[in-house]
Design a protein around this motif. Structure first.
Motif, PDB file in Angstrom:
ATOM      1  N   ILE A 306       0.866  -1.183   0.000  1.00 10.90           N
ATOM      2  CA  ILE A 306       0.000   0.000   0.000  1.00 10.90           C
ATOM      3  C   ILE A 306       0.902   1.233   0.000  1.00 10.90           C
ATOM      4  CG2 ILE A 306      -1.761   1.282   1.263  1.00 10.90           C
ATOM      5  CD1 ILE A 306      -2.760  -1.374   2.370  1.00 10.90           C
ATOM      6  N   LYS A 307       0.941   1.919  -1.120  1.00 10.79           N
ATOM      7  CA  LYS A 307       1.845   3.059  -1.295  1.00 10.79           C
ATOM      8  C   LYS A 307       1.109   4.378  -1.127  1.00 10.79           C
ATOM      9  CE  LYS A 307       4.999   0.416  -4.245  1.00 10.79           C
ATOM     10  NZ  LYS A 307       6.099   0.424  -3.273  1.00 10.79           N
ATOM     11  N   SER A 308       1.840   5.452  -1.271  1.00  6.39           N
ATOM     12  CA  SER A 308       1.279   6.774  -0.974  1.00  6.39           C
ATOM     13  C   SER A 308       0.138   7.163  -1.910  1.00  6.39           C
ATOM     14  CB  SER A 308       2.390   7.834  -1.053  1.00  6.39           C
ATOM     15  OG  SER A 308       2.970   7.844  -2.343  1.00  6.39           O
ATOM     16  N   ASP A 309       0.121   6.646  -3.146  1.00  7.01           N
ATOM     17  CA  ASP A 309      -0.926   7.023  -4.094  1.00  7.01           C
ATOM     18  C   ASP A 309      -2.087   6.028  -4.117  1.00  7.01           C
ATOM     19  OD1 ASP A 309       0.470   4.919  -5.137  1.00  7.01           O
ATOM     20  OD2 ASP A 309       0.675   5.760  -7.165  1.00  7.01           O
ATOM     21  N   SER A 310      -2.079   5.065  -3.183  1.00  2.21           N
ATOM     22  CA  SER A 310      -3.107   4.025  -3.181  1.00  2.21           C
ATOM     23  C   SER A 310      -4.352   4.481  -2.420  1.00  2.21           C
ATOM     24  CB  SER A 310      -2.547   2.751  -2.535  1.00  2.21           C
ATOM     25  OG  SER A 310      -3.567   1.779  -2.370  1.00  2.21           O
ATOM     26  N   PRO A 339       1.599   5.201   4.129  1.00  2.00           N
ATOM     27  CA  PRO A 339       1.774   6.592   3.684  1.00  2.00           C
ATOM     28  C   PRO A 339       0.514   7.202   3.075  1.00  2.00           C
ATOM     29  CG  PRO A 339       2.885   5.060   2.190  1.00  2.00           C
ATOM     30  CD  PRO A 339       2.453   4.263   3.376  1.00  2.00           C
ATOM     31  N   ASN A 340      -0.449   6.370   2.624  1.00  2.00           N
ATOM     32  CA  ASN A 340      -1.638   6.963   1.999  1.00  2.00           C
ATOM     33  C   ASN A 340      -2.565   7.622   3.018  1.00  2.00           C
ATOM     34  OD1 ASN A 340      -2.601   4.604   3.114  1.00  2.00           O
ATOM     35  ND2 ASN A 340      -3.790   3.977   1.321  1.00  2.00           N
ATOM     36  N   PHE A 341      -2.298   7.426   4.308  1.00  2.00           N
ATOM     37  CA  PHE A 341      -3.038   8.211   5.298  1.00  2.00           C
ATOM     38  C   PHE A 341      -2.570   9.661   5.262  1.00  2.00           C
ATOM     39  CE2 PHE A 341      -2.979  10.049   9.635  1.00  2.00           C
ATOM     40  CZ  PHE A 341      -4.348  10.220   9.785  1.00  2.00           C
ATOM     41  N   VAL A 342      -1.274   9.876   5.092  1.00  2.00           N
ATOM     42  CA  VAL A 342      -0.714  11.225   5.037  1.00  2.00           C
ATOM     43  C   VAL A 342      -1.140  11.927   3.754  1.00  2.00           C
ATOM     44  CG1 VAL A 342       1.418  12.585   5.093  1.00  2.00           C
ATOM     45  CG2 VAL A 342       1.260  10.448   6.407  1.00  2.00           C
ATOM     46  N   SER A 605       7.157  -3.275  12.706  1.00  2.00           N
ATOM     47  CA  SER A 605       6.543  -2.495  11.623  1.00  2.00           C
ATOM     48  C   SER A 605       7.466  -2.308  10.421  1.00  2.00           C
ATOM     49  CB  SER A 605       6.119  -1.115  12.147  1.00  2.00           C
ATOM     50  OG  SER A 605       7.257  -0.287  12.380  1.00  2.00           O
ATOM     51  N   ILE A 606       8.713  -2.700  10.549  1.00  2.00           N
ATOM     52  CA  ILE A 606       9.678  -2.478   9.474  1.00  2.00           C
ATOM     53  C   ILE A 606       9.260  -3.153   8.160  1.00  2.00           C
ATOM     54  CG2 ILE A 606      12.059  -2.916   8.725  1.00  2.00           C
ATOM     55  CD1 ILE A 606      11.839  -0.651  10.702  1.00  2.00           C
ATOM     56  N   PRO A 607       8.805  -4.427   8.163  1.00  2.00           N
ATOM     57  CA  PRO A 607       8.409  -5.038   6.885  1.00  2.00           C
ATOM     58  C   PRO A 607       7.327  -4.256   6.140  1.00  2.00           C
ATOM     59  CG  PRO A 607       8.638  -6.733   8.575  1.00  2.00           C
ATOM     60  CD  PRO A 607       8.738  -5.405   9.267  1.00  2.00           C
ATOM     61  N   VAL A 608       6.389  -3.657   6.881  1.00  2.00           N
ATOM     62  CA  VAL A 608       5.344  -2.849   6.241  1.00  2.00           C
ATOM     63  C   VAL A 608       5.962  -1.618   5.586  1.00  2.00           C
ATOM     64  CG1 VAL A 608       3.250  -1.504   6.642  1.00  2.00           C
ATOM     65  CG2 VAL A 608       3.583  -3.672   7.849  1.00  2.00           C
ATOM     66  N   LYS A 609       6.887  -0.971   6.254  1.00  2.00           N
ATOM     67  CA  LYS A 609       7.548   0.223   5.694  1.00  2.00           C
ATOM     68  C   LYS A 609       8.364  -0.146   4.462  1.00  2.00           C
ATOM     69  CE  LYS A 609       7.949   2.862  10.017  1.00  2.00           C
ATOM     70  NZ  LYS A 609       7.450   1.924  11.034  1.00  2.00           N
ATOM     71  N   ILE A 610       9.053  -1.287   4.531  1.00  2.00           N
ATOM     72  CA  ILE A 610       9.850  -1.717   3.375  1.00  2.00           C
ATOM     73  C   ILE A 610       8.956  -1.913   2.157  1.00  2.00           C
ATOM     74  CG2 ILE A 610      11.235  -3.616   2.466  1.00  2.00           C
ATOM     75  CD1 ILE A 610      12.375  -3.987   5.281  1.00  2.00           C
ATOM     76  N   ASP A 611       7.776  -2.518   2.374  1.00  2.00           N
ATOM     77  CA  ASP A 611       6.826  -2.708   1.275  1.00  2.00           C
ATOM     78  C   ASP A 611       6.299  -1.381   0.743  1.00  2.00           C
ATOM     79  OD1 ASP A 611       7.049  -5.418   1.272  1.00  2.00           O
ATOM     80  OD2 ASP A 611       5.138  -5.829   2.253  1.00  2.00           O
ATOM     81  N   SER A 612       5.863  -0.516   1.645  1.00  2.00           N
ATOM     82  CA  SER A 612       5.191   0.720   1.231  1.00  2.00           C
ATOM     83  C   SER A 612       6.114   1.673   0.496  1.00  2.00           C
ATOM     84  CB  SER A 612       4.591   1.426   2.452  1.00  2.00           C
ATOM     85  OG  SER A 612       3.561   0.648   3.028  1.00  2.00           O
ATOM     86  N   PHE A 613       7.389   1.688   0.883  1.00  2.00           N
ATOM     87  CA  PHE A 613       8.321   2.644   0.281  1.00  2.00           C
ATOM     88  C   PHE A 613       9.305   1.987  -0.683  1.00  2.00           C
ATOM     89  CE2 PHE A 613       6.726   4.873   3.958  1.00  2.00           C
ATOM     90  CZ  PHE A 613       6.628   6.183   3.526  1.00  2.00           C
ATOM     91  N   GLY A 614       9.191   0.658  -0.854  1.00  2.00           N
ATOM     92  CA  GLY A 614      10.079  -0.031  -1.783  1.00  2.00           C
ATOM     93  C   GLY A 614      11.540   0.088  -1.406  1.00  2.00           C
ATOM     94  N   ILE A 615      11.840  -0.018  -0.135  1.00  2.00           N
ATOM     95  CA  ILE A 615      13.210   0.161   0.349  1.00  2.00           C
ATOM     96  C   ILE A 615      14.099  -0.973  -0.158  1.00  2.00           C
ATOM     97  CG2 ILE A 615      14.661   0.478   2.384  1.00  2.00           C
ATOM     98  CD1 ILE A 615      12.582   2.632   2.083  1.00  2.00           C
ATOM     99  N   LYS A 616      15.260  -0.622  -0.678  1.00  2.00           N
ATOM    100  CA  LYS A 616      16.250  -1.585  -1.133  1.00  2.00           C
ATOM    101  C   LYS A 616      17.524  -1.416  -0.311  1.00  2.00           C
ATOM    102  CE  LYS A 616      13.626  -2.956  -4.569  1.00  2.00           C
ATOM    103  NZ  LYS A 616      12.997  -4.292  -4.573  1.00  2.00           N
TER     104      LYS A 616
END
Length: 715
Positions: A306-310, A339-342, A605-616
């Motif tokens: 779930i990303k910021s534009d979702s 992030p889509n709450f923000v 909560s880190i795995p959720v953040k990695i998914d939402s922001f595509g962290i590499k």
């Protein structure tokens, strides 16, 4: 009733005592018979026959020139063989039987090699699986139980894949509240200790109290022996990434009651010994909730990130407000922040369905008072009218709608909230709560479930958490068709065994896309999923980042550079993070336990953040994403602090503590946190804490990859 005379009672007690005393008695009897009876017979009747000759007459009559009369010699041989040989043979047989019985009964005691064994105190159904995990990193596992030792041994050994592991488990029978029994466990020499207690039939409602009693007695015993691991004193002249400390004994204490567990997440269980023992309280239900929400480290409540534009949101429906159901809901509330709450105001929705939802809601409002005085919520009580068309009294509302019973405490004047005019800002609680009172079989509730599944922007998961495993399974099998077709998953609480759910799942594997394939059993008492080494490592890394000084040796210290030093040689150096974990800063006014749990929840909560922001790994974030991540992290932290028992600052709080010299610290000691507010309302110092995490997340991902590789190589 005939009473035994005193000498016979002494004999009975002596013969049933330990082997050494038993052997001493038989030796004395044999000596008396030999020297006072047999030797005089040889001397008198054999005309000066020596004691040595008498000895040979007993054991090897054909090896000497027999100067005794045939009758006398035969008599000495007979008496000696019966009395002396018989007694020692019986002693040997008795010793063998005694050792066998003591082993099977768990009464045998051994000297275990220091630092090479783990101790599990309690014969809880999860003990077998826990032992299997512990043997992967320890040479020996010592289990103490008040249950029948042999049955516990068989249960443990049956869970092993290799029979060779059977030899590495030692079972002691004893009480976890008995000081002598605890002394047998060599706790001062153990690598780690797990106090998990017995099953519900043995402990009843006293499980948590007995576990705490066990800890206090064990801690007092080790303190008396002065065996606590020492901690290195703070060395500010040493570079943070080079600091080390002596390892501490890690003591895990399991709680079954949510209230007890929640209390000891805030209070330090043993403040005097916190610096000497790493106390880790954990809840059985919370442990299962974390495991099922993070399936092998991957978030399980949505299909795609779930990303910021979702426009999508996570919707968790918990049917049954049991201890397991409530634990699952609040672990999700602490974990699901996007992030889509923000950017779009989309909130996670948690729905409770229970015949007593109103009463249970009031209990939760009492436990998490500040949270429910800030969060949007609604209470619905559908009509029980099984003959009418469904969907009239319990409508699914994909958006906040005041006409359908939704209330916002920060806006609605007919709902009490002391924070409405407290200047906390807008939109900083990103989780909505919904309470529906009724049976899941109610047509209106079935209609609600079907409509929520049909919502294209809803990532729906249904968790059946009845007290009865059979009721949970029955409800799972009779969900509306839309649930099976569109839901992310159907979680079924099965406290006794997962066999029924697994049989249904395996039976549906041959049917491509069968709807029952989404069923997942969880909550089993005989399964141990307490394997949080990676989670705890990550929590310590997060704490290390926050504890790094802004300057060192007169130079500005980058958080990213400070973290990168932990993997400078391509391997993970855990010592500096462990150092700061032991020296965790309590100068903020919070107990050390609160700070530790805050880092643990952050790690989850880190795995959720990695998914939402595509962290590499190793790839830096853009400035825009970094600031957005800081905003999301603060929203998560708000919920975490509220569920740990803190509340926001109210007008007048600071003045009330002005005479303390440090009002902010005094407020935190009184469970008031001035930073529980909207991100926009934070001062720059508070924002820098969230920004520091955002800048280092890609490096954390790189460290995680190394940790997983190292763990895989260990196995």
């Amino acid at each position: 009733m005939k009473h035994h005379i005193q000498p016979l009672r002494w004999v009975d007690r002596s013969l049933s005592s330990k082997f050494g005393k038993h052997a001493a008695i038989i030796t004395v009897i044999s000596a008396v018979v030999f020297f006072l009876i047999l030797c005089p017979m040889g001397i008198v009747l054999g005309k000066g026959y020596s004691p040595y000759g008498t000895f040979l007459q007993i054991f090897s009559p054909n090896s000497i020139d027999n100067t005794l009369g045939q009758l006398t010699g035969a008599l000495i041989t007979l008496i000696g063989s019966i009395v002396i040989s018989g007694l020692f043979i019986s002693l040997f047989i008795s010793w063998v039987d005694n050792r066998k019985d003591r082993y099977e009964q768990g009464m045998a005691r051994y000297r275990l090699p220091a630092g090479e064994f783990a101790v599990v105190i309690g014969g809880h159904p999860m003990t077998a699986e826990l032992c299997r995990h512990l043997l992967q990193r320890h040479r020996i596992v010592l289990v103490q139980t008040a249950c029948e030792a042999q049955s516990v041994r068989e249960a443990i050994c049956d869970s092993f894949d290799s029979k060779s592991d059977n030899k590495r488990v030692v079972i002691y029978h004893g009480s976890r509240t008995s000081v002598p029994d605890l002394a047998d466990l060599q706790l001062d020499e153990a690598a780690e200790v797990f106090i998990i207690g017995e099953d519900s039939a043995t402990d009843g409602d006293s499980h948590d109290a007995l576990n705490l009693d066990c800890y206090y007695k064990a801690a007092a015993q080790m303190a008396d022996n002065k065996v606590y691991r020492s901690v290195m004193r703070r060395e500010d002249t040493v570079a943070p990434w080079r600091r080390q400390c002596a390892p501490r004994l890690k003591c895990h204490i399991m709680f079954m009651n949510r209230s007890t567990y929640s209390a000891f997440q805030y209070f330090d269980i043993d403040p005097d010994k916190t610096a000497m023992v790493d106390i880790v309280p954990f809840g059985f239900h919370e442990m299962w909730a974390q495991s099922v929400l993070l399936d092998n480290g991957s978030p399980a409540l949505y299909r795609n990130p779930i990303k910021s534009d979702s426009g999508r949101r996570v919707h968790l429906v918990v049917v049954g407000m049991t201890a397991q159901g409530v634990a699952l809901a609040f672990e999700a509330a602490r974990m699901c922040h996007f992030p889509n709450f923000v950017t779009r105001g989309v909130r996670t929705l948690i729905t409770f369905i229970d015949p007593n939802a109103g009463r249970e809601m009031n209990y939760l409002r009492g436990q998490y008072r500040a949270l429910f005085e800030l969060a949007r919520q609604r209470y619905v009580r559908p009509k029980v009218n099984y003959g009418a068309k469904a969907g009239g009294t319990c409508r699914y509302t994909p958006r906040f709608d005041a006409t359908n019973g939704w209330k916002d405490p920060l806006v609605d004047t007919d709902v009490y909230s002391p924070y409405r005019d407290a200047g906390l800002g807008e939109r900083f609680i990103d989780v909505d709560f919904e309470f529906i009172e009724g049976d899941v079989a109610n047509p209106d509730i079935q209609w609600y479930l079907a409509e929520s599944a049909r919502d294209d922007n809803s990532e729906l998961t249904v968790a059946l958490c009845h007290e009865s495993a059979a009721a949970s399974l029955a409800a799972a099998l009779y969900m509306p068709g839309a649930i099976y077709d569109r839901a992310c998953g159907i979680l079924v609480n099965q406290s006794d065994s997962s066999a029924l759910v697994e049989a249904i799942m395996h039976g549906s594997e041959g049917l491509d896309g069968h709807r029952l394939g989404k069923l997942t059993a969880f909550g089993m008492h005989d399964r141990c999923i307490y394997n949080n080494r990676v989670r705890d490592m990550l929590a310590k890394i997060i704490n290390y980042v926050y504890c790094l000084p802004e300057k060192f040796d007169g130079k500005q210290l980058s958080k990213v550079d400070g973290l990168a030093h932990l993997i400078a040689d391509g391997t993970y150096n855990a010592a500096p993070a462990e150092y700061f974990w032991q020296q965790i800063n309590t100068g903020t006014g919070k107990p050390a336990m609160v700070l530790k749990w805050s880092n643990v929840y952050h790690a989850l909560s880190i795995p959720v953040k990695i998914d939402s922001f595509g962290i590499k790994a190793g790839k830096a974030m853009t400035a825009e994403d970094s600031r957005l991540l800081s905003h999301v992290e603060h929203n998560r932290w708000n919920i975490e602090q509220l569920t740990l028992g803190f509340r926001p600052e109210l007008p007048g709080d600071r003045a009330r503590f002005a005479d303390t010299g440090d009002p902010v610290k005094a407020m935190r000691k009184n469970m008031i946190h001035p930073d529980i507010r909207a991100y926009e309302q934070l001062n720059e110092t508070a924002r820098r804490k969230d920004d520091a995490f955002s800048l280092t997340l890609s490096t954390m991902v790189e460290i995680l990859k190394i940790i997983y590789t190292e763990r895989k190589n260990e196995q």
